[in-house]
Enzyme design. Structure first.
Site, short mmCIF file in Angstrom:
data_model
loop_
_atom_site.label_atom_id
_atom_site.label_comp_id
_atom_site.label_asym_id
_atom_site.label_seq_id
_atom_site.Cartn_x
_atom_site.Cartn_y
_atom_site.Cartn_z
N LYS A 1 -10.20 0.35 -2.64
CA LYS A 1 -10.10 0.16 -1.19
C LYS A 1 -10.39 1.47 -0.47
O LYS A 1 -9.53 2.34 -0.40
CB LYS A 1 -8.72 -0.37 -0.81
CG LYS A 1 -8.53 -0.56 0.70
CD LYS A 1 -7.14 -1.08 1.03
CE LYS A 1 -6.89 -1.13 2.52
NZ LYS A 1 -5.52 -1.62 2.85
N ASP B 1 0.86 -1.18 0.00
CA ASP B 1 0.00 0.00 0.00
C ASP B 1 0.91 1.24 0.00
O ASP B 1 1.49 1.59 1.03
CB ASP B 1 -0.90 0.02 1.23
CG ASP B 1 -1.98 -1.05 1.20
OD1 ASP B 1 -1.70 -2.18 0.75
OD2 ASP B 1 -3.11 -0.77 1.66
N LYS C 1 -6.86 3.41 -3.68
CA LYS C 1 -7.26 3.45 -2.27
C LYS C 1 -7.47 4.90 -1.85
O LYS C 1 -6.68 5.78 -2.20
CB LYS C 1 -6.17 2.78 -1.44
CG LYS C 1 -6.39 2.78 0.06
CD LYS C 1 -5.25 2.05 0.78
CE LYS C 1 -5.32 2.19 2.28
NZ LYS C 1 -4.20 1.50 2.97
#
Length: 320
Positions: A256, A152, A220
């Site tokens: 996400k 991430d 995300k």
């Protein structure tokens, strides 16, 4: 449709070309976006559909601890909870992943001991992203070498907000390459935009396209470390972006939302957004995740209430 980015080959050849493309995207109708997100959030899910939604949401959680006070013991406990969320009911799904700092990846990997739970690691000088490129790439490679299944990363919001779009694109491309292991396999890459710092919905749409063009496996919303994190509106906008990207390229990208999603009611609202915007193709943890820490506890309590008729309260679950 063939899976290809050929149609966009010229878009990333220069900063001016990328800028023209990004500013040629349709402007976001903020009022319409927020109204649709709010309307979808009023959908009522009952009985068997609610039970299905709860189990699906549990299976989509990246169970997260990203604190300076993280210890190996805390990470081992969180990993055990991810693999076995409710020891009193073994039908409870595992979470999708455990998300930790790079130095805790090996600890999480060992604690999971082969369980079907991914280890995700933040990288690239999370959460601010204020570091030189070699540091960011070393951060990523260290996490991958330690066994991370997913990375991430954070974009450089300063570069993006200053209009240095090609620099943002090239950072993501470089991190994507750093995710590749010596055997040729690769950790999946989630690109965090920190939507609360991007100021406008148009910027969120532009960041989404930069991430997708650069090879993100997921886009995300947030780090969870700022005042405004995932919202139904910014998540809806990103879902629309991945839908449009797939229609034009054949490439499917995950989404996400992270930060601020704490209750079963919240999670179900987001699942409705997914179903109504991109459909069943995204209703799995391969394509949709929740970045969360406290959400799992509420889902477990609501799950028990559905199965027993009694609400157990917070003592039923562990405090992470």
């Amino acid at each position: 449709m063939p899976t290809t980015l050929t149609a966009f080959a010229d878009v990333t050849t220069s900063d001016s070309a990328l800028r023209r493309f990004l500013y040629g995207l349709p402007g976001v109708d903020a009022v319409g976006l927020e109204a649709r997100a709010a309307a979808l959030g009023t959908r009522s899910i009952k009985t068997t559909a609610k039970a299905y939604a709860i189990d699906l949401a549990i299976s989509m959680i990246d169970l997260t601890t990203l604190e300076g006070a993280d210890t190996p013991g805390k990470v081992r406990a969180l990993s055990a909870k991810a693999a076995n969320p409710d020891p009193t009911d073994r039908t409870t799904p595992m979470t999708a992943a455990v998300c930790v700092y790079p130095d805790m990846v090996a600890t999480a990997k060992a604690a999971l001991n082969g369980a079907d739970v991914k280890v995700a690691s933040v990288a690239t000088a999370f959460p601010a992203g204020r570091a030189a490129l070699p540091v960011k790439l070393a951060d990523t490679r260290d996490a991958v070498a330690a066994g991370a299944d997913e990375i991430d990363m954070v974009i450089d919001r300063g570069a993006f907000l200053a209009g240095r779009y090609l620099e943002t694109y090239e950072l993501i491309k470089a991190v994507k390459e750093a995710c590749v292991r010596p055997d040729g396999t690769a950790a999946r890459l989630k690109v965090i935009f920190e939507t609360g710092e991007l100021s406008t919905y148009d910027n969120i749409r532009r960041a989404s396209w930069i991430g997708m063009l650069a090879g993100a496996d997921f886009i995300k919303t947030s780090t969870g470390k700022v005042g405004v994190n995932a919202t139904p509106a910014n998540t809806l906008l990103m879902l629309e972006a991945v839908r449009d990207f797939k229609e034009q390229t054949g490439i499917q990208i995950g989404v996400k939302p992270a930060g601020g999603i704490r209750t079963t009611k919240d999670a179900i609202k987001f699942l409705v957004l997914v179903n109504e915007t991109v459909g069943e193709d995204w209703l799995s943890n391969h394509w949709f995740r929740f970045g969360a820490s406290s959400l799992l506890n509420d889902l477990l309590m609501q799950r028990q209430k559905l199965s027993t008729g009694r609400y157990s309260g917070p003592d039923y679950v562990t405090v992470d």
